[in-house]
Design an enzyme around this catalytic site. Structure first.
Site, PDB file in Angstrom:
ATOM      1  N   ASP A 153      -6.375   2.077  -3.008  1.00 15.27           N
ATOM      2  CA  ASP A 153      -7.612   1.851  -2.250  1.00 15.27           C
ATOM      3  C   ASP A 153      -7.899   3.009  -1.298  1.00 15.27           C
ATOM      4  O   ASP A 153      -8.798   2.929  -0.465  1.00 15.27           O
ATOM      5  CB  ASP A 153      -7.612   0.500  -1.518  1.00 15.27           C
ATOM      6  CG  ASP A 153      -6.523   0.385  -0.476  1.00 15.27           C
ATOM      7  OD1 ASP A 153      -5.679   1.301  -0.378  1.00 15.27           O
ATOM      8  OD2 ASP A 153      -6.502  -0.632   0.238  1.00 15.27           O
ATOM      9  N   ASP A 190      -3.335   6.226  -2.971  1.00 14.00           N
ATOM     10  CA  ASP A 190      -2.155   5.639  -2.336  1.00 14.00           C
ATOM     11  C   ASP A 190      -1.558   4.582  -3.277  1.00 14.00           C
ATOM     12  O   ASP A 190      -2.019   4.405  -4.410  1.00 14.00           O
ATOM     13  CB  ASP A 190      -2.483   5.068  -0.947  1.00 14.00           C
ATOM     14  CG  ASP A 190      -3.306   3.798  -1.024  1.00 14.00           C
ATOM     15  OD1 ASP A 190      -3.978   3.589  -2.041  1.00 14.00           O
ATOM     16  OD2 ASP A 190      -3.265   2.998  -0.063  1.00 14.00           O
ATOM     17  N   SER A 235       0.800  -1.221   0.000  1.00 14.38           N
ATOM     18  CA  SER A 235       0.000   0.000   0.000  1.00 14.38           C
ATOM     19  C   SER A 235       0.843   1.286   0.000  1.00 14.38           C
ATOM     20  O   SER A 235       1.625   1.514  -0.910  1.00 14.38           O
ATOM     21  CB  SER A 235      -0.930  -0.069   1.210  1.00 14.38           C
ATOM     22  OG  SER A 235      -1.809   0.990   1.225  1.00 14.38           O
ATOM     23  N   ALA A 262      -2.605   1.577  20.059  1.00 10.43           N
ATOM     24  CA  ALA A 262      -1.439   0.952  19.458  1.00 10.43           C
ATOM     25  C   ALA A 262      -1.672   0.847  17.962  1.00 10.43           C
ATOM     26  O   ALA A 262      -2.766   0.483  17.522  1.00 10.43           O
ATOM     27  CB  ALA A 262      -1.235  -0.436  20.054  1.00 10.43           C
TER      28      ALA A 262
HETATM   29  C1  16G Z   1      -4.105  -0.414   7.528  1.00  6.66           C
HETATM   30  C2  16G Z   1      -5.590  -0.470   7.287  1.00  6.66           C
HETATM   31  C3  16G Z   1      -6.174   0.922   7.310  1.00  6.66           C
HETATM   32  C4  16G Z   1      -5.836   1.602   8.603  1.00  6.66           C
HETATM   33  C5  16G Z   1      -4.356   1.570   8.859  1.00  6.66           C
HETATM   34  C6  16G Z   1      -4.092   2.038  10.266  1.00  6.66           C
HETATM   35  C7  16G Z   1      -6.838  -1.915   5.786  1.00  6.66           C
HETATM   36  C8  16G Z   1      -6.982  -2.422   4.385  1.00  6.66           C
HETATM   37  N1  16G Z   1      -5.855  -1.051   5.973  1.00  6.66           N
HETATM   38  O1  16G Z   1      -3.449   0.260   6.502  1.00  6.66           O
HETATM   39  O2  16G Z   1      -7.557   0.802   7.172  1.00  6.66           O
HETATM   40  O3  16G Z   1      -6.264   2.939   8.586  1.00  6.66           O
HETATM   41  O4  16G Z   1      -3.888   0.233   8.747  1.00  6.66           O
HETATM   42  O5  16G Z   1      -2.732   1.929  10.540  1.00  6.66           O
HETATM   43  O6  16G Z   1      -7.563  -2.306   6.672  1.00  6.66           O
HETATM   44  P1  16G Z   1      -2.230   1.983  12.035  1.00  6.66           P
HETATM   45  O7  16G Z   1      -2.871   0.837  12.779  1.00  6.66           O
HETATM   46  O8  16G Z   1      -0.759   1.879  11.935  1.00  6.66           O
HETATM   47  O9  16G Z   1      -2.668   3.292  12.592  1.00  6.66           O
HETATM   48 MG    MG Z   2      -3.763   1.099   0.320  1.00  7.88          MG
END
Ligand code: 16G
Ligand code: MG
Length: 539
Positions: free
Chosen positions: A285, A281, A64, A503
């Site tokens: 998505d 991105d 991503s 977290a």
């Molecule tokens: C991942 C998730 C996204 C979320 C991000 C949070 C999917 C497909 N992607 O990229 O939705 O906003 O994690 O990241 O579910 P973090 O937990 O590091 O804050």
């Molecule tokens: Mg993405």
């Protein structure tokens, strides 16, 4: 006796001492430690398909918005949803088996526990983004798929949502719910035809610049544009940052994550005041919009804004097509949604808001409980989904006037324009363009719907993020003990203050979000809460 599963695992041994986790969006880390994971994911994909009676499951190789040297892999369920949670744990356990024999034993053990007949067919659909490591990792995956005796189709380069689309198409082919033709051309045809219908006779006000993060969205958007026929729709799209020949440029100083995190346009951006821009991105998505106002100040229109825009449009359409008493709309957000956006949906649009933990799967599941569920994360991940009975109601409704008939047509076209399998930056921005054209709005009118509360996001590096446990859709910490009490005490001191710490699901850190009446207060509150987190477990 030959043991192809153990042989495949032997061919791709894991690096010593590395622990893998299937996180919110699959396995994601430095590409050079992922070979063994890909092979094991191949085994899991075969098991999952067999568990589901041979239905197609998807495997997407992508990291991503992460930097170019990273990569990742995620599994997709037959209707295009994210992998079921209990199988995340199975995937994690498989990825962490060290010896070839242990891999083979665990494979057999899952088959036994899940009552999977290993002689039955398994069908897997595979695609990847444009990262340099993708081809090698695909090879590792295929070794796993072959060892498990799965049939697979490799679609080469696709955006993540295109892969979800393919999976759903294959599984619904020849059924009344047929989702589309499972080819790339089928994808472009479906979404471009729906776009033209949904626009009706409306024309966009000026062109749109799309920043593709130098990722797979670039070539795919260039392809989609051929189907959109600018002479018919009037939508001039300028594609920027679509260089996939230079994989080291991926997500660097461009893309949705850059724009959202830094609250500024990519340095290469050359657009003038009032010009609409959006950024995708690395796997397309996510999408966020932005523009420069009359004073040349950068203005962001993020996922919250897209959700409010889309929800208000659907609210109007449902009412004007005569379906208001049959269909209820709801908005799903995470704790990161700006308090002003939540307020606007509840008080102005008079629609209910649900808050879920971060991660698309949580929002998607909550949205599935609604007639029309509009869900977006502030970072630009999201879509709208329609329940089965809502789709039927819209399909079967007999309009009572020409104006109802006209609005019903637009509503039907919007259903086709939305990638209901998953949030899709390409289909999302087309939908935004439709709504803006119908409302005759430019970005300034869109921005004027409400004023965001000033906010600040900080990251605290911690030695063990697992000690930070939350409840109430991640808005309150239950562990370490006492920390939430300290946060609450700080929050009380600020006007319109709100803050939470959770977290990260993707890196070893705790994220702190704060909002308050003024920028200075939001910054101050974020800093104070970050200090509390640091004291409780900082590095
Ligand atoms: C991942 C998730 C996204 C979320 C991000 C949070 C999917 C497909 N992607 O990229 O939705 O906003 O994690 O990241 O579910 P973090 O937990 O590091 O804050
Ligand atoms: Mg993405």
């Amino acid at each position: 006796m030959s043991n192809p599963v153990a042989d495949a695992a032997r061919k791709h041994p894991p690096p010593e001492g590395h622990v893998y986790t299937y996180g919110t969006a699959g396995f994601r880390t430095k590409a050079d430690v992922l070979d063994s994971v890909l092979t094991r994911v191949g085994l899991i994909a075969a098991l999952r398909s067999r568990k589901l009676g041979g239905r197609y499951v998807g495997v997407m190789i992508t990291a991503s918005h992460n930097p170019p040297q990273d990569n990742g892999v995620k599994l997709v369920e037959p209707m295009g949803d994210m992998l079921e949670e209990s199988w995340e744990a199975i995937s994690t356990e498989m990825a962490n088996q060290t010896s070839p024999e242990a891999v083979s034993e665990y494979y057999q053990c899952v088959a036994e526990e899940q009552k999977i007949d290993l002689s039955k067919p398994a069908n897997v659909i595979v695609a990847r983004d444009t990262r340099a490591s993708g081809a090698r990792l695909l090879g590792c995956l295929v070794d796993g798929l072959k060892a498990a005796g799965a049939e697979y189709r490799d679609f080469g380069f696709l955006t993540t949502p295109q892969l979800h689309y393919m999976v759903r198409c294959f599984n619904t082919a020849d059924t009344p719910d047929a989702y589309g033709v499972p080819t790339e051309a089928g994808y472009y045809e479906k979404f471009s035809a729906a776009f033209k219908k949904a626009m009706g006779s409306n024309k966009p006000n000026g062109g749109l610049t799309v920043d593709c993060a130098n990722g797979v969205g670039g070539p795919k958007l260039n392809e989609l544009i051929k189907y959109l026929h600018v002479t018919e729709t009037g939508l001039e799209i300028s594609v920027v940052n679509d260089n996939v020949v230079k994989p080291e440029a991926l997500n660097v100083d461009c893309g949705a994550d850059y724009v959202k995190t830094n609250q500024r346009a990519p340095p290469t951006s050359k657009t003038g005041p009032g010009d609409r821009c959006c950024s995708l991105d690395g796997d397309a998505d996510r999408v966020v919009y932005y523009f420069k106002d009359d004073q040349n100040v950068f203005r962001l229109l993020d996922g919250d804004r897209i959700a409010t825009l889309v929800a208000s449009f659907f609210g109007d359409l449902v009412r004007t097509s005569g379906l208001a008493d049959q269909i209820k709309i709801g908005v799903v957000q995470t704790a990161y949604a700006n308090g002003a956006a939540t307020d606007y949906v509840e008080k102005n649009l008079r629609l209910p808001v649900t808050c879920t933990p971060t991660g698309v799967k949580y929002l998607h599941h909550a949205a599935q409980k609604l007639d029309i569920g509009v869900y977006f994360e502030a970072n630009g991940h999201g879509t709208a989904i329609f329940s089965h009975s809502t789709l039927n109601a819209i399909k079967n409704y007999k309009p009572k006037s020409p104006s109802e008939a006209e609005n019903l047509e637009i509503l039907r076209a919007c259903i086709d324009l939305i990638n209901q399998a998953v949030g899709d930056a390409l289909s999302d921005f087309l939908l935004v363009e439709v709504v803006l054209a119908h409302k005759r709005w430019g970005p300034q009118e869109w921005l004027a719907t409400y004023t965001d509360l000033p906010n600040r996001l900080l990251k605290v590096l911690v030695s063990d993020r697992t000690i930070f446990k939350t409840t109430d859709a991640e808005r309150k910490l239950t562990s370490p003990e006492g920390v939430q009490g300290q946060i609450d005490k700080e929050v009380q001191k600020f006007r319109q203050g709100r803050s939470f710490a959770r977290a990260s699901g993707t890196e070893d850190a705790v994220r702190v979000y704060a909002e308050a009446a003024t920028k200075a207060e939001a910054e101050d509150l974020a800093r104070k809460v970050a200090e509390i987190v640091k004291a409780a477990g900082g590095k």
